[in-house]
Design a protein around this motif. Sequence first.
Motif, mmCIF file in Angstrom:
data_model
loop_
_atom_site.group_PDB
_atom_site.id
_atom_site.type_symbol
_atom_site.label_atom_id
_atom_site.label_comp_id
_atom_site.label_asym_id
_atom_site.label_seq_id
_atom_site.Cartn_x
_atom_site.Cartn_y
_atom_site.Cartn_z
ATOM 1 N N ARG A 254 0.834 -1.203 0.000
ATOM 2 C CA ARG A 254 0.000 0.000 0.000
ATOM 3 C C ARG A 254 0.868 1.253 0.000
ATOM 4 O O ARG A 254 1.989 1.264 0.499
ATOM 5 C CB ARG A 254 -0.892 0.016 1.242
ATOM 6 C CG ARG A 254 -1.953 -1.045 1.213
ATOM 7 C CD ARG A 254 -2.928 -0.921 2.364
ATOM 8 N NE ARG A 254 -2.601 0.109 3.309
ATOM 9 C CZ ARG A 254 -2.381 -0.095 4.602
ATOM 10 N NH1 ARG A 254 -2.410 -1.310 5.078
ATOM 11 N NH2 ARG A 254 -2.118 0.909 5.405
ATOM 12 N N THR A 255 0.321 2.369 -0.538
ATOM 13 C CA THR A 255 1.063 3.634 -0.610
ATOM 14 C C THR A 255 1.396 4.143 0.787
ATOM 15 O O THR A 255 2.479 4.640 1.043
ATOM 16 C CB THR A 255 0.230 4.688 -1.363
ATOM 17 O OG1 THR A 255 -0.169 4.143 -2.608
ATOM 18 C CG2 THR A 255 1.010 5.956 -1.582
ATOM 19 N N ALA A 256 0.448 4.008 1.702
ATOM 20 C CA ALA A 256 0.665 4.499 3.061
ATOM 21 C C ALA A 256 1.823 3.757 3.718
ATOM 22 O O ALA A 256 2.658 4.362 4.398
ATOM 23 C CB ALA A 256 -0.603 4.339 3.887
ATOM 24 N N SER A 257 1.902 2.447 3.500
ATOM 25 C CA SER A 257 3.006 1.703 4.102
ATOM 26 C C SER A 257 4.335 2.076 3.448
ATOM 27 O O SER A 257 5.383 1.997 4.075
ATOM 28 C CB SER A 257 2.755 0.196 4.009
ATOM 29 O OG SER A 257 2.741 -0.210 2.669
ATOM 30 N N LEU A 258 4.286 2.483 2.166
ATOM 31 C CA LEU A 258 5.512 2.945 1.510
ATOM 32 C C LEU A 258 6.019 4.222 2.174
ATOM 33 O O LEU A 258 7.223 4.374 2.399
ATOM 34 C CB LEU A 258 5.269 3.191 0.018
ATOM 35 C CG LEU A 258 5.193 1.951 -0.868
ATOM 36 C CD1 LEU A 258 4.844 2.344 -2.291
ATOM 37 C CD2 LEU A 258 6.506 1.204 -0.840
ATOM 38 N N SER A 259 5.126 5.138 2.484
ATOM 39 C CA SER A 259 5.542 6.386 3.146
ATOM 40 C C SER A 259 6.209 6.074 4.476
ATOM 41 O O SER A 259 7.231 6.676 4.830
ATOM 42 C CB SER A 259 4.336 7.295 3.380
ATOM 43 O OG SER A 259 3.769 7.666 2.156
ATOM 44 N N HIS A 260 5.632 5.140 5.205
ATOM 45 C CA HIS A 260 6.187 4.784 6.500
ATOM 46 C C HIS A 260 7.560 4.107 6.325
ATOM 47 O O HIS A 260 8.486 4.368 7.101
ATOM 48 C CB HIS A 260 5.211 3.858 7.239
ATOM 49 C CG HIS A 260 5.538 3.651 8.675
ATOM 50 N ND1 HIS A 260 5.548 4.674 9.601
ATOM 51 C CD2 HIS A 260 5.903 2.529 9.346
ATOM 52 C CE1 HIS A 260 5.897 4.193 10.774
ATOM 53 N NE2 HIS A 260 6.113 2.894 10.651
ATOM 54 N N GLN A 261 7.672 3.262 5.311
ATOM 55 C CA GLN A 261 8.951 2.603 5.052
ATOM 56 C C GLN A 261 10.017 3.617 4.646
ATOM 57 O O GLN A 261 11.176 3.510 5.057
ATOM 58 C CB GLN A 261 8.794 1.548 3.944
ATOM 59 C CG GLN A 261 8.069 0.305 4.385
ATOM 60 C CD GLN A 261 7.912 -0.685 3.263
ATOM 61 O OE1 GLN A 261 8.562 -0.574 2.226
ATOM 62 N NE2 GLN A 261 7.041 -1.660 3.451
ATOM 63 N N ILE A 262 9.635 4.607 3.847
ATOM 64 C CA ILE A 262 10.587 5.655 3.442
ATOM 65 C C ILE A 262 11.064 6.424 4.668
ATOM 66 O O ILE A 262 12.250 6.743 4.802
ATOM 67 C CB ILE A 262 9.946 6.600 2.404
ATOM 68 C CG1 ILE A 262 9.723 5.852 1.079
ATOM 69 C CG2 ILE A 262 10.807 7.835 2.175
ATOM 70 C CD1 ILE A 262 8.905 6.629 0.067
ATOM 71 N N GLN A 263 10.122 6.701 5.573
ATOM 72 C CA GLN A 263 10.493 7.433 6.787
ATOM 73 C C GLN A 263 11.471 6.619 7.637
ATOM 74 O O GLN A 263 12.491 7.148 8.098
ATOM 75 C CB GLN A 263 9.232 7.757 7.591
ATOM 76 C CG GLN A 263 9.520 8.544 8.859
ATOM 77 C CD GLN A 263 8.260 8.761 9.686
ATOM 78 O OE1 GLN A 263 7.205 8.271 9.358
ATOM 79 N NE2 GLN A 263 8.401 9.496 10.772
ATOM 80 N N LYS A 264 11.177 5.342 7.840
ATOM 81 C CA LYS A 264 12.077 4.508 8.641
ATOM 82 C C LYS A 264 13.443 4.363 7.970
ATOM 83 O O LYS A 264 14.486 4.385 8.636
ATOM 84 C CB LYS A 264 11.455 3.121 8.867
ATOM 85 C CG LYS A 264 10.270 3.147 9.814
ATOM 86 C CD LYS A 264 9.898 1.781 10.343
ATOM 87 C CE LYS A 264 9.424 0.854 9.266
ATOM 88 N NZ LYS A 264 8.921 -0.427 9.795
ATOM 89 N N ASN A 265 13.442 4.250 6.635
ATOM 90 C CA ASN A 265 14.691 4.153 5.886
ATOM 91 C C ASN A 265 15.496 5.439 6.058
ATOM 92 O O ASN A 265 16.722 5.395 6.207
ATOM 93 C CB ASN A 265 14.395 3.892 4.409
ATOM 94 C CG ASN A 265 15.645 3.818 3.588
ATOM 95 O OD1 ASN A 265 16.195 4.841 3.208
ATOM 96 N ND2 ASN A 265 16.102 2.586 3.325
#
Length: 130
Positions: A4-15
Amino acid sequence: MPIRTASLSHQIQKNGVRLHLAKVIRAHSKGADHPASEQEQALLDERRALKEAKAQRLAEAKLPKPKAAKIVKEAKPPKAPKAPKAPKAAKEPKAAKSGKDHKPSRADKLTKKAENLEAAKKAEKKSAKT
Protein backbone atom coordinates in the motif's frame (compact mmCIF):
# COMPACT_ATOMS: atom_id res chain seq x y z
CA MET A 1 0.87 -8.95 -2.69
CA PRO A 2 1.06 -5.24 -3.58
CA ILE A 3 2.34 -2.81 -0.99
CA ARG A 4 0.00 0.00 0.00
CA THR A 5 1.06 3.63 -0.61
CA ALA A 6 0.66 4.50 3.06
CA SER A 7 3.01 1.70 4.10
CA LEU A 8 5.51 2.95 1.51
CA SER A 9 5.54 6.39 3.15
CA HIS A 10 6.19 4.78 6.50
CA GLN A 11 8.95 2.60 5.05
CA ILE A 12 10.59 5.66 3.44
CA GLN A 13 10.49 7.43 6.79
CA LYS A 14 12.08 4.51 8.64
CA ASN A 15 14.69 4.15 5.89
CA GLY A 16 15.50 7.87 6.20
CA VAL A 17 16.08 7.49 9.94
CA ARG A 18 18.43 4.52 9.38
CA LEU A 19 20.25 6.40 6.58
CA HIS A 20 20.72 9.47 8.75
CA LEU A 21 22.06 7.31 11.57
CA ALA A 22 24.52 5.63 9.18
CA LYS A 23 25.73 9.07 7.93
CA VAL A 24 26.19 10.37 11.46
CA ILE A 25 28.16 7.26 12.47
CA ARG A 26 30.38 7.58 9.35
CA ALA A 27 30.95 11.29 9.98
CA HIS A 28 31.86 10.63 13.60
CA SER A 29 34.19 7.74 13.00
CA LYS A 30 35.84 8.58 9.66
CA GLY A 31 34.90 12.19 9.02
CA ALA A 32 32.56 13.81 6.48
CA ASP A 33 35.16 13.59 3.66
CA HIS A 34 35.07 9.78 3.28
CA PRO A 35 32.79 8.13 0.68
CA ALA A 36 29.56 6.39 1.72
CA SER A 37 29.89 2.90 3.22
CA GLU A 38 28.26 -0.21 1.74
CA GLN A 39 25.49 -0.05 4.37
CA GLU A 40 24.81 3.59 3.58
CA GLN A 41 24.81 2.90 -0.17
CA ALA A 42 22.35 0.01 0.30
CA LEU A 43 20.05 2.29 2.30
CA LEU A 44 20.24 4.96 -0.43
CA ASP A 45 19.35 2.39 -3.11
CA GLU A 46 16.47 1.06 -1.03
CA ARG A 47 15.17 4.62 -0.45
CA ARG A 48 15.35 5.40 -4.17
CA ALA A 49 13.44 2.19 -5.00
CA LEU A 50 10.78 2.97 -2.39
CA LYS A 51 10.30 6.48 -3.76
CA GLU A 52 9.98 5.14 -7.32
CA ALA A 53 7.40 2.57 -6.18
CA LYS A 54 5.44 5.29 -4.38
CA ALA A 55 5.48 7.53 -7.48
CA GLN A 56 4.33 4.60 -9.64
CA ARG A 57 1.47 3.85 -7.24
CA LEU A 58 0.38 7.50 -7.25
CA ALA A 59 0.43 7.54 -11.06
CA GLU A 60 -1.70 4.37 -11.17
CA ALA A 61 -4.13 5.88 -8.70
CA LYS A 62 -4.68 8.90 -10.94
CA LEU A 63 -5.61 6.77 -13.95
CA PRO A 64 -9.34 6.30 -14.58
CA LYS A 65 -10.79 3.22 -12.95
CA PRO A 66 -12.83 0.71 -14.97
CA LYS A 67 -16.53 1.19 -14.31
CA ALA A 68 -19.17 -1.49 -14.29
CA ALA A 69 -21.41 -1.56 -17.34
CA LYS A 70 -24.91 -0.24 -16.75
CA ILE A 71 -27.64 -2.83 -16.97
CA VAL A 72 -30.25 -2.00 -19.58
CA LYS A 73 -33.66 -3.09 -18.40
CA GLU A 74 -36.31 -4.21 -20.83
CA ALA A 75 -39.38 -2.01 -20.99
CA LYS A 76 -42.47 -3.62 -19.52
CA PRO A 77 -45.66 -3.61 -21.58
CA PRO A 78 -48.23 -1.06 -20.36
CA LYS A 79 -50.94 -2.39 -18.09
CA ALA A 80 -54.47 -2.72 -19.44
CA PRO A 81 -56.94 -0.27 -17.88
CA LYS A 82 -59.16 -1.81 -15.23
CA ALA A 83 -62.84 -2.21 -15.96
CA PRO A 84 -65.03 -0.01 -13.74
CA LYS A 85 -66.79 -1.95 -11.00
CA ALA A 86 -70.57 -2.03 -10.81
CA PRO A 87 -72.00 0.01 -7.94
CA LYS A 88 -73.12 -2.01 -4.95
CA ALA A 89 -76.79 -2.27 -4.04
CA ALA A 90 -77.85 -0.15 -1.07
CA LYS A 91 -78.55 -2.13 2.08
CA GLU A 92 -81.81 -1.77 3.96
CA PRO A 93 -81.57 -0.06 7.35
CA LYS A 94 -81.68 -2.37 10.34
CA ALA A 95 -84.80 -2.54 12.42
CA ALA A 96 -84.62 -1.04 15.90
CA LYS A 97 -84.33 -3.59 18.68
CA SER A 98 -87.02 -3.68 21.28
CA GLY A 99 -85.91 -6.60 23.41
CA LYS A 100 -84.30 -6.99 26.81
CA ASP A 101 -80.86 -6.22 25.40
CA HIS A 102 -81.80 -2.57 24.81
CA LYS A 103 -80.26 -0.37 27.49
CA PRO A 104 -81.58 3.14 28.12
CA SER A 105 -79.36 5.97 26.94
CA ARG A 106 -77.91 8.64 29.20
CA ALA A 107 -80.52 11.18 28.09
CA ASP A 108 -83.32 8.69 28.87
CA LYS A 109 -81.87 8.09 32.32
CA LEU A 110 -81.64 11.82 33.06
CA THR A 111 -85.22 12.51 31.96
CA LYS A 112 -86.46 9.56 34.05
CA LYS A 113 -84.51 10.87 37.06
CA ALA A 114 -85.98 14.36 36.61
CA GLU A 115 -89.50 12.89 36.38
CA ASN A 116 -88.90 10.89 39.56
CA LEU A 117 -87.71 14.02 41.41
CA GLU A 118 -90.79 15.99 40.35
CA ALA A 119 -93.03 13.08 41.31
CA ALA A 120 -91.34 12.97 44.73
CA LYS A 121 -91.86 16.73 45.22
CA LYS A 122 -95.53 16.46 44.29
CA ALA A 123 -95.93 13.54 46.66
CA GLU A 124 -94.42 15.61 49.52
CA LYS A 125 -96.76 18.53 48.76
CA LYS A 126 -99.76 16.21 48.76
CA SER A 127 -98.77 14.66 52.07
CA ALA A 128 -98.17 18.10 53.57
CA LYS A 129 -101.69 19.21 52.60
CA THR A 130 -103.42 16.25 54.13
